[in-house]
Motif scaffolding. Structure first.
Motif: not given
Length: 110
Positions: A11-20
């Motif tokens: 219910n609390n989603l973070s996204t890692a969609n860049t190289f760093l």
């Protein structure tokens, strides 16, 4: 959410969609609280080096099918390489079992 069985995964989603962001992932964090998750994309495999806790991992295809999973992946381990995966969803350990998520289930991301 797991569309196949209706279970809420996050219910609390973070996204890692860049190289760093993909490079850092959950490294050096103290915990991943219940209900939280990290979606990494594009991604076909992960590691838990420099992590202090175990996680559950869903490997997800472009059409949002679960094509692989790792339950309770311990720190300092390497997850499976999933060639069909487009993204990886990292969840608190125990989430896969609690939600009865299986390979072949479909999820939705809002």
């Amino acid at each position: 959410m797991n569309l196949t069985n209706g279970a809420e995964l996050v219910n609390n989603l973070s996204t890692a969609n860049t190289f760093l962001k993909r490079l850092k992932g959950l490294m050096f964090s103290n915990s991943l609280p219940a209900g939280h998750g990290l979606l990494i994309q594009p991604c076909q495999s992960i590691h838990t080096f420099f992590m202090k806790y175990s996680i559950d991992v869903l490997y997800i295809s472009k059409d949002l099918e679960v094509v692989g999973l790792d339950e309770t992946l311990m720190p300092a381990k390497v997850g499976k390489l999933q060639k069909r995966a487009y993204s990886v969803l990292e969840l608190p350990a125990g989430t896969i079992r609690q939600t009865e998520t299986k390979i072949g289930n479909y999820i939705t991301i809002k």
